[in-house]
Each structure stands twice: as structure tokens, then as C-alpha cells.
Scaffold this motif. Structure first.
Motif, PDB file in Angstrom:
ATOM      1  N   PRO A 131     -33.777  20.216 -32.701  1.00 25.58           N
ATOM      2  CA  PRO A 131     -33.172  18.955 -32.341  1.00 25.58           C
ATOM      3  C   PRO A 131     -32.352  18.182 -33.653  1.00 25.58           C
ATOM      4  CG  PRO A 131     -35.702  19.058 -32.220  1.00 25.58           C
ATOM      5  CD  PRO A 131     -35.396  20.304 -32.313  1.00 25.58           C
ATOM      6  N   ASN A 132     -33.235  18.483 -34.726  1.00 25.11           N
ATOM      7  CA  ASN A 132     -32.676  17.470 -35.846  1.00 25.11           C
ATOM      8  C   ASN A 132     -31.415  17.990 -36.352  1.00 25.11           C
ATOM      9  OD1 ASN A 132     -34.586  15.516 -35.906  1.00 25.11           O
ATOM     10  ND2 ASN A 132     -36.067  16.650 -36.941  1.00 25.11           N
ATOM     11  N   GLU A 133     -31.257  19.375 -36.311  1.00 28.41           N
ATOM     12  CA  GLU A 133     -30.156  19.964 -37.172  1.00 28.41           C
ATOM     13  C   GLU A 133     -28.898  19.671 -35.975  1.00 28.41           C
ATOM     14  OE1 GLU A 133     -29.576  23.686 -39.214  1.00 28.41           O
ATOM     15  OE2 GLU A 133     -31.749  24.014 -38.394  1.00 28.41           O
ATOM     16  N   LEU A 134     -29.231  19.962 -34.555  1.00 26.82           N
ATOM     17  CA  LEU A 134     -28.087  19.603 -33.490  1.00 26.82           C
ATOM     18  C   LEU A 134     -27.801  18.199 -33.533  1.00 26.82           C
ATOM     19  CD1 LEU A 134     -29.120  21.737 -30.456  1.00 26.82           C
ATOM     20  CD2 LEU A 134     -27.130  21.888 -32.090  1.00 26.82           C
ATOM     21  N   ALA A 135     -28.617  17.155 -34.024  1.00 31.55           N
ATOM     22  CA  ALA A 135     -28.585  15.801 -33.929  1.00 31.55           C
ATOM     23  C   ALA A 135     -27.374  15.532 -35.291  1.00 31.55           C
ATOM     24  CB  ALA A 135     -29.704  14.869 -34.264  1.00 31.55           C
ATOM     25  N   TRP A 136     -27.415  16.257 -36.498  1.00 30.53           N
ATOM     26  CA  TRP A 136     -26.545  16.086 -37.289  1.00 30.53           C
ATOM     27  C   TRP A 136     -25.325  16.823 -36.964  1.00 30.53           C
ATOM     28  CZ3 TRP A 136     -26.814  14.309 -42.442  1.00 30.53           C
ATOM     29  CH2 TRP A 136     -28.222  14.063 -42.906  1.00 30.53           C
ATOM     30  N   MET A 137     -24.981  17.573 -36.089  1.00 29.71           N
ATOM     31  CA  MET A 137     -23.776  18.279 -35.649  1.00 29.71           C
ATOM     32  C   MET A 137     -23.248  17.225 -34.830  1.00 29.71           C
ATOM     33  SD  MET A 137     -24.736  22.463 -35.193  1.00 29.71           S
ATOM     34  CE  MET A 137     -23.013  22.474 -34.698  1.00 29.71           C
ATOM     35  N   GLU A 138     -24.144  16.621 -34.010  1.00 29.17           N
ATOM     36  CA  GLU A 138     -23.424  15.589 -32.858  1.00 29.17           C
ATOM     37  C   GLU A 138     -23.138  14.430 -33.738  1.00 29.17           C
ATOM     38  OE1 GLU A 138     -22.935  13.162 -29.642  1.00 29.17           O
ATOM     39  OE2 GLU A 138     -23.109  15.601 -29.713  1.00 29.17           O
ATOM     40  N   ARG A 139     -23.721  14.251 -34.769  1.00 29.04           N
ATOM     41  CA  ARG A 139     -23.358  12.803 -35.387  1.00 29.04           C
ATOM     42  C   ARG A 139     -22.133  13.163 -36.071  1.00 29.04           C
ATOM     43  NH1 ARG A 139     -26.663   8.881 -36.708  1.00 29.04           N
ATOM     44  NH2 ARG A 139     -27.501   9.299 -34.646  1.00 29.04           N
ATOM     45  N   GLY A 140     -21.833  14.275 -36.856  1.00 33.06           N
ATOM     46  CA  GLY A 140     -20.644  14.412 -37.314  1.00 33.06           C
ATOM     47  C   GLY A 140     -19.486  14.431 -36.433  1.00 33.06           C
ATOM     48  N   VAL A 141     -19.664  15.501 -35.361  1.00 28.04           N
ATOM     49  CA  VAL A 141     -18.635  15.751 -34.381  1.00 28.04           C
ATOM     50  C   VAL A 141     -18.376  14.399 -33.544  1.00 28.04           C
ATOM     51  CG1 VAL A 141     -17.827  16.805 -32.061  1.00 28.04           C
ATOM     52  CG2 VAL A 141     -19.080  18.123 -33.909  1.00 28.04           C
ATOM     53  N   GLU A 142     -19.063  13.618 -33.386  1.00 26.27           N
ATOM     54  CA  GLU A 142     -18.863  12.290 -32.732  1.00 26.27           C
ATOM     55  C   GLU A 142     -17.746  11.382 -33.638  1.00 26.27           C
ATOM     56  OE1 GLU A 142     -21.448   8.245 -31.392  1.00 26.27           O
ATOM     57  OE2 GLU A 142     -22.165   9.745 -33.047  1.00 26.27           O
ATOM     58  N   LYS A 143     -17.799  11.527 -34.725  1.00 27.50           N
ATOM     59  CA  LYS A 143     -16.982  10.657 -35.607  1.00 27.50           C
ATOM     60  C   LYS A 143     -15.445  11.166 -35.270  1.00 27.50           C
ATOM     61  CE  LYS A 143     -20.132   8.332 -37.193  1.00 27.50           C
ATOM     62  NZ  LYS A 143     -20.460   7.002 -36.477  1.00 27.50           N
ATOM     63  N   LEU A 144     -15.273  12.592 -34.805  1.00 26.08           N
ATOM     64  CA  LEU A 144     -13.996  13.070 -34.564  1.00 26.08           C
ATOM     65  C   LEU A 144     -13.612  13.176 -33.219  1.00 26.08           C
ATOM     66  CD1 LEU A 144     -14.124  15.731 -37.240  1.00 26.08           C
ATOM     67  CD2 LEU A 144     -12.832  13.787 -37.582  1.00 26.08           C
TER      68      LEU A 144
END
Length: 229
Positions: free
Chosen positions: A120-133
Motif C-alpha cells: 500500500p505505501n509503494e502504490l501510494a507513492w505512485m498514486e501521488r506522483g500520477v495524481e500530479k499529472l
């Protein structure tokens, strides 16, 4: 593995109150990896650091592979929140936060590669990055590839900049810089371009990190602008 990473596995319920938890086991493993490197982590070593036997650990985690997955996601932690920043500044800050995570736990450079299930934490990092785009005009594949390129740059710089626990080089960044300067001072005619560049470079640990991030983001900004025209 999925049940372990996502907290869906039932904890032992029979017998006396458990002396440890899965999180406690992972935290002990993280302490060992931080101090001595990932290779030093074993079920026996973790058991030695906890008030349980090695066999008791298997009630919580099947083996080292699963333990490394759990401890990696725990060490990565939740991504910092930068919702108030525009996309470019937010992504750069996101990348610098990721670099700081690798600095705190260098063994993550080993444990977070290859084909594997993500927690869940690694996916949260990906989510946070993709969210900005998400409103950039880039399609889904381009958004994911943008995060991949940023992450790869951070990992590469971190790999070069850090001495992993257990390394036998014994050299610091200053040692290497001084040795290179001494070599170039006597071999300038052999390496004239490199010598000239070194003389005017203000080298510091994060120079390559931030230079690369800015150039990647320059490219993304051009692409995003083109899509909006």
C-alpha cells in the motif's frame, strides 16, 4: 504475499497473547538492514533481536522473501503530502522526498527492484506522483512513464551517491573527489576536457540529482504545453 502486504492475513489467535506482531518483526528487520545491509537480515537474526524463537516467526511470515516485502513497504512509508504545489514543483519535491527515503534506508535500492507485488505505501507513492499529472493532457501510459523516468533517475543518483551498509570500499564522497582531483592535476593533458569541466564545476551530492530532475521536468513541461495548444 498479498495478504501479508495488505494486512489481510489473520494473526495467530490460539494460545497466549502473541509476544510480537508482524509490524514489530518488520521493524526489527529494518533496524538490522539499516545497520548492516539487507544480506544481514535472516529469520534467525530477527528472532535473536526479539523475544521469540525462529520457529515462532513463521506463524507471522513464511520466510525471508515475504519479510523483505513487508519491511520494504513499511520502510518506504506513506508519501508526504504536497497538494498545495503546482504540478512541476510537486513532482520535483516528490522525487526529492523519494531520494531522502533511499538515503534513510539504502537497502531499499536492492529490495524494491524486479517483478514483485507492491504494498500500500509503494502504490501510494505512485498514486501521488500520477495524481500530479492527471490534468496535464498526457495519457495514462505517458503519466506512468513520466513517474518511471523520475524514479529511475532518483534511484540511479542514489545508487551512485550512497555507500550501502556492508560495503567494503571504505571511501567517502570527499575521498573520491580528492583522489580524482589529484589524478587530473597530473594527467590534465590526457583528459583536457574533463579537467576543464572539473575546474569550473561546483560539485555537491545533489547537483546531478536536481540537474537531472529539472531537465526531465523541462521535457514534460514542453510536452504538456504542446498537448494544450
Amino acid at each position: 504475499m498479498t495478504e501479508l502486504l495488505w494486512g489481510r492475513q489473520q494473526q495467530p489467535s490460539r494460545g497466549p497473547k502473541p509476544a510480537v506482531t508482524l509490524a514489530g518483526i518488520a521493524e526489527a528487520a529494518i533496524r538490522i538492514a539499516d545497520a548492516e545491509g539487507l544480506d544481514a537480515v535472516s529469520m534467525q537474526r530477527v528472532a535473536d533481536d526479539l523475544p521469540v524463537t525462529k520457529m515462532a516467526l513463521y506463524r507471522y511470515v513464511p520466510g525471508k522473501t515475504e519479510l523483505v516485502a513487508v519491511m520494504s513497504d513499511l520502510a518506504v512509508g506513506a508519501p508526504p503530502d504536497h497538494d498545495d504545489l503546482p504540478w512541476r514543483e510537486a513532482l520535483k519535491t516528490w522525487a526529492l522526498d523519494l531520494y531522502a527515503t533511499f538515503t534513510e534506508h539504502p537497502w531499499l535500492l536492492q529490495s524494491t527492484i524486479g517483478r514483485r507485488l507492491l504494498g500500500p505505501n509503494e502504490l501510494a507513492w505512485m498514486e501521488r506522483g500520477v495524481e500530479k499529472l492527471s490534468d496535464s493532457g498526457l495519457n495514462g501510459g505517458e503519466q506512468l512513464d513520466s513517474i518511471l523516468v523520475l524514479t529511475s533517475h532518483v534511484r540511479n543518483i542514489a545508487q551512485q551517491a550512497m555507500t550501502l551498509p556492508g560495503s567494503t570500499t571504505g571511501l567517502t564522497e570527499e575521498d573520491i573527489g580528492q583522489a580524482l582531483a589529484e589524478i587530473l592535476s597530473t594527467e590534465a593533458s590526457r583528459f583536457p576536457s574533463l579537467t576543464a569541466a572539473m575546474q569550473t564545476a561546483a560539485l555537491n551530492q545533489n547537483q546531478g540529482l536536481e540537474f537531472g530532475l529539472d531537465r526531465i521536468l523541462d521535457g514534460l513541461e514542453l510536452l504538456i504545453s504542446a498537448r494544450k495548444d
